[in-house]
Scaffold this motif. Structure first.
Motif, PDB file in Angstrom:
ATOM      1  N   VAL A  32       1.160  -1.376   0.255  1.00  0.00           N
ATOM      2  CA  VAL A  32       0.137   0.138  -0.154  1.00  0.00           C
ATOM      3  C   VAL A  32       0.786   1.225   0.196  1.00  0.00           C
ATOM      4  O   VAL A  32       0.523   2.374  -0.475  1.00  0.00           O
ATOM      5  CB  VAL A  32      -0.963  -0.494   1.080  1.00  0.00           C
ATOM      6  CG1 VAL A  32      -1.173   1.202   1.858  1.00  0.00           C
ATOM      7  CG2 VAL A  32      -1.976  -1.147   1.274  1.00  0.00           C
ATOM      8  N   LEU A  33       1.863   1.115   0.796  1.00  0.00           N
ATOM      9  CA  LEU A  33       2.814   2.477   0.816  1.00  0.00           C
ATOM     10  C   LEU A  33       3.795   2.333  -1.353  1.00  0.00           C
ATOM     11  O   LEU A  33       3.917   3.700  -0.755  1.00  0.00           O
ATOM     12  CB  LEU A  33       3.651   2.242   1.796  1.00  0.00           C
ATOM     13  CG  LEU A  33       3.121   2.693   3.264  1.00  0.00           C
ATOM     14  CD1 LEU A  33       3.970   2.993   4.627  1.00  0.00           C
ATOM     15  CD2 LEU A  33       1.649   3.410   3.284  1.00  0.00           C
ATOM     16  N   ARG A  84     -10.784  -0.922   2.198  1.00  0.00           N
ATOM     17  CA  ARG A  84     -11.328  -1.848   2.981  1.00  0.00           C
ATOM     18  C   ARG A  84     -10.081  -3.047   2.693  1.00  0.00           C
ATOM     19  O   ARG A  84     -10.568  -3.246   1.763  1.00  0.00           O
ATOM     20  CB  ARG A  84     -12.381  -2.436   3.946  1.00  0.00           C
ATOM     21  CG  ARG A  84     -11.999  -2.805   4.882  1.00  0.00           C
ATOM     22  CD  ARG A  84     -13.663  -3.611   5.559  1.00  0.00           C
ATOM     23  NE  ARG A  84     -14.672  -4.229   4.796  1.00  0.00           N
ATOM     24  CZ  ARG A  84     -15.451  -4.929   4.818  1.00  0.00           C
ATOM     25  NH1 ARG A  84     -16.466  -4.096   5.839  1.00  0.00           N
ATOM     26  NH2 ARG A  84     -16.434  -5.486   4.194  1.00  0.00           N
ATOM     27  N   ARG A  85      -8.957  -3.353   3.822  1.00  0.00           N
ATOM     28  CA  ARG A  85      -8.209  -4.263   3.041  1.00  0.00           C
ATOM     29  C   ARG A  85      -8.353  -5.869   4.298  1.00  0.00           C
ATOM     30  O   ARG A  85      -7.614  -6.191   4.327  1.00  0.00           O
ATOM     31  CB  ARG A  85      -6.848  -3.629   3.112  1.00  0.00           C
ATOM     32  CG  ARG A  85      -6.275  -2.635   2.233  1.00  0.00           C
ATOM     33  CD  ARG A  85      -5.201  -2.438   1.293  1.00  0.00           C
ATOM     34  NE  ARG A  85      -4.801  -1.070   1.108  1.00  0.00           N
ATOM     35  CZ  ARG A  85      -5.396   0.030   0.912  1.00  0.00           C
ATOM     36  NH1 ARG A  85      -6.321   0.794   1.754  1.00  0.00           N
ATOM     37  NH2 ARG A  85      -5.813   0.823   0.296  1.00  0.00           N
ATOM     38  N   GLY A  86      -9.131  -5.682   5.499  1.00  0.00           N
ATOM     39  CA  GLY A  86      -9.007  -6.627   6.576  1.00  0.00           C
ATOM     40  C   GLY A  86      -8.237  -5.767   7.474  1.00  0.00           C
ATOM     41  O   GLY A  86      -7.869  -4.838   7.568  1.00  0.00           O
ATOM     42  N   LEU A 112     -11.039   3.665  12.242  1.00  0.00           N
ATOM     43  CA  LEU A 112     -10.562   5.493  10.929  1.00  0.00           C
ATOM     44  C   LEU A 112     -10.588   6.125  11.632  1.00  0.00           C
ATOM     45  O   LEU A 112     -10.506   7.251  11.622  1.00  0.00           O
ATOM     46  CB  LEU A 112     -11.108   4.255   9.696  1.00  0.00           C
ATOM     47  CG  LEU A 112     -11.458   5.282   9.001  1.00  0.00           C
ATOM     48  CD1 LEU A 112      -9.886   5.883   8.280  1.00  0.00           C
ATOM     49  CD2 LEU A 112     -11.826   4.472   7.778  1.00  0.00           C
ATOM     50  N   THR A 113     -12.175   5.863  12.121  1.00  0.00           N
ATOM     51  CA  THR A 113     -12.981   7.547  12.582  1.00  0.00           C
ATOM     52  C   THR A 113     -12.003   8.342  13.300  1.00  0.00           C
ATOM     53  O   THR A 113     -12.288   9.097  13.746  1.00  0.00           O
ATOM     54  CB  THR A 113     -14.005   6.883  13.276  1.00  0.00           C
ATOM     55  OG1 THR A 113     -13.890   6.184  14.373  1.00  0.00           O
ATOM     56  CG2 THR A 113     -15.326   6.169  12.510  1.00  0.00           C
ATOM     57  N   ASN A 114     -10.981   7.541  14.457  1.00  0.00           N
ATOM     58  CA  ASN A 114     -10.109   8.414  15.350  1.00  0.00           C
ATOM     59  C   ASN A 114      -9.057   9.016  14.079  1.00  0.00           C
ATOM     60  O   ASN A 114      -9.212  10.221  14.608  1.00  0.00           O
ATOM     61  CB  ASN A 114      -9.324   7.535  16.315  1.00  0.00           C
ATOM     62  CG  ASN A 114     -10.720   6.734  17.222  1.00  0.00           C
ATOM     63  OD1 ASN A 114     -11.472   7.175  17.019  1.00  0.00           O
ATOM     64  ND2 ASN A 114     -10.385   5.804  17.761  1.00  0.00           N
ATOM     65  N   VAL A 115      -8.719   8.239  13.438  1.00  0.00           N
ATOM     66  CA  VAL A 115      -7.587   8.736  12.583  1.00  0.00           C
ATOM     67  C   VAL A 115      -7.906   9.646  12.291  1.00  0.00           C
ATOM     68  O   VAL A 115      -7.751  10.983  12.028  1.00  0.00           O
ATOM     69  CB  VAL A 115      -6.866   7.505  11.721  1.00  0.00           C
ATOM     70  CG1 VAL A 115      -6.330   8.031  10.404  1.00  0.00           C
ATOM     71  CG2 VAL A 115      -6.336   6.764  12.412  1.00  0.00           C
ATOM     72  N   GLU A 172     -16.078  -2.996  -1.042  1.00  0.00           N
ATOM     73  CA  GLU A 172     -14.488  -2.631  -0.203  1.00  0.00           C
ATOM     74  C   GLU A 172     -14.349  -1.452  -0.402  1.00  0.00           C
ATOM     75  O   GLU A 172     -12.858  -0.481   0.906  1.00  0.00           O
ATOM     76  CB  GLU A 172     -12.666  -3.481  -0.994  1.00  0.00           C
ATOM     77  CG  GLU A 172     -13.338  -5.192  -0.976  1.00  0.00           C
ATOM     78  CD  GLU A 172     -11.890  -5.297  -1.525  1.00  0.00           C
ATOM     79  OE1 GLU A 172     -11.409  -5.273  -3.064  1.00  0.00           O
ATOM     80  OE2 GLU A 172     -11.795  -7.112  -1.424  1.00  0.00           O
ATOM     81  N   ALA A 173     -14.663  -0.777  -0.455  1.00  0.00           N
ATOM     82  CA  ALA A 173     -14.760   0.691  -0.602  1.00  0.00           C
ATOM     83  C   ALA A 173     -15.612   1.450  -0.113  1.00  0.00           C
ATOM     84  O   ALA A 173     -16.385   1.212   0.305  1.00  0.00           O
ATOM     85  CB  ALA A 173     -15.308   1.552  -1.884  1.00  0.00           C
TER      86      ALA A 173
END
Length: 823
Positions: free
Chosen positions: A542-543, A673-675, A706-709, A771-772
């Motif tokens: 991903v990176l 979403r990747r797991g 994710l919501t925290n990020v 997955e989106a």
């Protein structure tokens, strides 16, 4: 024995060389040190080879930290070279040379006034008209009875010693004499690397001369101007002597401008300053005369100011040195210097020139044709011209246009010691001296710029030490500097500099963000490249994909890709390209920035060089980390700047770029979403790249959702890395700019972005369709588009300067300033 005694023993030994003998600046024929060197005392005896090699390394580091470069025509900018051992001249010897230099400048000024005035030299037959009218430096547009006479304020003379130790003038520099900035930089560096020797030497310090120069330039303004505005006119950052020009502007406190920053209105010169014009009284010119005014001179020039010659003729502006002063650089004048001195000054010439013959004289032509193998042929006004090695072709050229050429004796200059290899060796050396008109007299700088020569080409430089006769003698012989106005100079920045500051902020942030991404990706690569099917391996992919999206043309090998990102300035979006663009922006506004900025570049340069020399994986992290430290140090430097429009635009550019890079990072990493395990690792990496991992850990105890990020990186008003925080920074900075009203387009766009964040629903953003994460994708797309429009709007409103220079002629397209800028 010390290194200098070894040198003295070596150079006094008989040799079988057929080269002519040279005068040695350090050693007398009997092998003893010259009196000037002897007077330096015990410190000289302690100079060993090891110490000089260490000093040479320190010199390279200091020059790199100061960003000192020199650009030869047709070549890339190269580091400035400085030898540790100075050229030392005793007080008694300098006294005689000083008189000759002062007289020479006075004579050159008298010649200039005569050639553009009564022309007694031509009428009396002392000077052949073809010598003057055949030289491109004579500007006919300035030879009018009504023109305002402009004195020769600054000049430089290149000197060399013959075998007998007698000084000879090799050439005069009057067009835009350069080098005094390099001379001052040499002095600053040598005083730091040889502090004991410098303190004990009893030499003339150079700082008072710069103070007197500033006073003299201010005093040259037209009469009845109580607080004159002075600017330094430069061809741009790609000029051969760009560092010298910016050093002078910064040291003297005058703005560095380009032709597009100035305009002539109603016969006067004005500077464009944030939507208004400000009168300019003195132009310290570093653009050659032919390129200074496209209206009357070279029509294809994009470096000058249309109408500048007319403003000069009217006397509404003083140009230093005046347009047309380049005629004094004509080597065809050298054979006539003695006769001109007798006529104009009624005294003998004290400083002789290199023996020269002008071939417009039939006798000189006939003599030269018979000895082409033993003389040097020079064109009087063709820089870089080289004579043909075929003597028949050369004879034909000389016979066709003899008035365009001179012949001179082969130059044999003196030699001195320079650090070479494991010791020191003799090298040829020439001296450039500088003289200014101070009050009603000419004063040479007690110092100068020495050049180490190789085949006639300068390959290094030396500091020049002129020793005092008595310890109590005032530096530079200046007990007091002429009074200057104590009125506060009006602060102003031209739109071009403001644009450079805006892009400086953007590229600094872009470089930092890419470095953080490379460091995080490289750390994952070290751990998981051999485990591609683990969650860490998936995060690495991903990176790597994110790096490729922000900086295309990736290399299939991770290590090669990292190295390319750090070293290849042609790779779009790479660290190397952003650093190059950042340096270019800094060069364009160098007179506005602290010298500490160049220490940061020195640090990044050394880190890059280490990666070139050590192509190992661990060196990637080491070099990237050192580069990041260098870039981060820029924040400390710019935080100390005056809060003027330049600083606010720098902060605006930095904040907008931070927002853009953050949104691009989130688009590439969080919209799919990747797991559970991979998402957790990806979000950890995003927090690390965004320099928010510690804050997240403190606030959420490292529980990554994710919501925290998104809350921390998009909405948090207290996190300096959040989008809301950077938008607030942009809002504050824009409000401080003179052209802001509270309702301008950039200010409205900031409000739109803040409202978009207010409407964001974190729970909705985290919802998944397959997955989106379509809501998050939509929001990030909207934010990216609005941020891009905001950046464009800032440029259109606040950085709209002069129209792009256009050619008045049909010749070459002229010189333009290269830029590497993008969204």
């Amino acid at each position: 024995m010390t290194v200098l005694r070894d040198y003295a023993a070596a150079v006094t030994q008989p040799t079988l060389s057929e080269e002519p003998g040279r005068y040695d600046e350090l050693t007398a024929p009997d092998g003893t040190l010259r009196p000037a060197w002897k007077s330096l005392g015990a410190e000289v005896a302690e100079l060993t080879s090891d110490r000089l090699r260490r000093v040479r390394r320190e010199i390279g580091r200091f020059l790199s930290d100061d960003g000192v470069t020199y650009t030869r025509p047709g070549e890339e900018a190269a580091p400035w070279r400085l030898d540790p051992l100075p050229l030392v001249i005793g007080a008694e010897e300098w006294a005689g040379l000083e008189v000759g230099l002062a007289q020479r400048s006075e004579l050159l000024n008298a010649v200039l006034q005569d050639l553009y005035g009564p022309q007694r030299l031509l009428a009396s037959g002392v000077l052949p008209p073809a010598v003057v009218y055949g030289h491109r430096g004579f500007v006919r547009a300035m030879a009018r009875p009504s023109a305002d006479p402009q004195l020769l304020l600054l000049s430089a003379t290149d000197l060399g010693r013959n075998a007998a130790g007698e000084w000879r003038a090799l050439a005069d520099r009057t067009q835009a004499p350069s080098g005094i900035g390099y001379a001052m930089e040499n002095r600053r560096v040598i005083s730091r690397v040889l502090p004991e020797l410098y303190r004990e030497a009893g030499l003339h310090r150079m700082a008072p001369y710069f103070q007197a120069m500033r006073s003299a330039i201010l005093a040259s303004a037209p009469e009845h101007v109580p607080n004159p505005r002075v600017v330094v006119l430069t061809p741009g950052t790609h000029s051969e002597t760009a560092y010298d020009q910016s050093f002078i502007a910064s040291s003297l406190g005058f703005p560095l401008v380009q032709g597009s920053d100035l305009v002539v209105r109603d016969g006067a010169v004005w500077m464009r300053v944030f939507g208004r014009l400000e009168r300019v009284d003195v132009v310290l010119r570093r653009v050659d005369a032919a390129w200074s005014d496209p209206l009357e001179l070279r029509g294809e020039s994009q470096l000058g100011v249309a109408g500048l010659a007319e403003a000069s003729r009217r006397g509404s502006v003083r140009i230093v040195n005046g347009i047309g002063s380049g005629v004094l650089e004509n080597p065809g004048l050298l054979p006539y210097m003695s006769a001109m001195c007798e006529l104009l000054l009624d005294e003998p010439l004290r400083l002789p020139s290199l023996p020269t013959s002008w071939l417009g004289d039939p006798g000189a032509l006939e003599a030269a044709l018979g000895q082409l193998g033993s003389v040097v042929v020079r064109a009087i006004d063709r820089p870089g011209w080289r004579p043909s090695e075929n003597h028949d072709e050369l004879r034909a050229t000389l016979v066709a246009e003899p008035h365009r050429f001179v012949v001179q004796e082969q130059v044999t200059v003196s030699q001195t010691a320079a650090v070479h290899g494991l010791g020191v060796a003799p090298v040829p050396v020439a001296l450039r001296t500088f003289t200014m008109r101070y009050g009603s007299t000419y004063r040479p700088l007690m110092g100068g710029l020495a050049s180490v020569l190789d085949a006639g080409r300068s390959v290094s430089s030396k500091d020049v030490w002129v020793l005092k006769g008595r310890p109590e003698d005032p530096d530079q012989g200046l007990a007091d500097v002429l009074a200057m106005t104590n009125v506060r100079a009006p602060a102003a920045m031209v739109p071009r500099v403001l644009e450079d500051m805006f892009w400086f902020g953007r590229y600094a942030e872009r470089t930092e963000d890419m470095l953080r991404l490379v460091l995080q990706t490289h750390a994952l690569s070290e751990d998981f490249r051999s485990r591609p099917y683990s969650s860490g391996g998936a995060t690495l992919r991903v990176l790597m994909t994110t790096v490729s999206a922000l900086s295309p043309t990736p290399d299939p090998s991770p290590d090669a890709d990292f190295r390319s990102n750090l070293l290849d300035p042609h790779r779009p979006g790479s660290v190397a390209q952003s650093l190059a663009a950042l340096r270019d922006a800094a060069q364009g506004s160098r007179d506005q920035l602290s010298s500490d900025v160049w220490r940061a570049f020195g640090s990044t340069d050394r880190a890059a060089q280490a990666l070139v020399e050590y192509p190992y994986s661990h060196q990637v992290a080491e070099s990237a980390g050192r580069m990041l430290s260098g870039v981060l140090s820029l924040y400390g430097v710019t935080s100390q700047m005056m809060r003027d429009p330049g600083w606010y635009l720098l902060e605006t550019g930095r904040a907008i770029e931070r927002g853009l890079q953050l949104v691009r990072l989130l688009r590439a990493t969080t919209t799919v979403r990747r797991g559970i395990d991979v998402d957790r690792d990806v979000h950890h990496a995003v927090l690390a790249v965004s320099e928010s991992a510690v804050t997240h850990r403190r606030r959420y105890r490292d529980y990554v959702r994710l919501t925290n990020v998104l809350d921390l990186l998009l909405l948090d008003p207290e996190n300096p890395r959040s989008l809301r925080f950077v938008l607030a920074t942009v809002q504050t900075s824009l409000a401080a700019l003179p052209t802001s009203t509270g309702s301008t387009r950039p200010e409205r766009l900031v409000l739109d972005l803040l409202e978009e964040l207010d409407r964001a629903d974190l729970a909705m953003l985290g919802t998944v369709d397959g997955e989106a994460r379509p809501h998050l994708q939509h929001l990030l797309d909207v934010l990216l588009g609005q941020l891009t429009r905001l950046a464009d709007a800032v440029v259109e409103l606040h950085l709209a300067g002069a129209p792009t220079p256009r050619s008045f002629g049909l010749g070459r397209s002229g010189h333009t300033r290269l830029e590497v800028r993008g969204p």
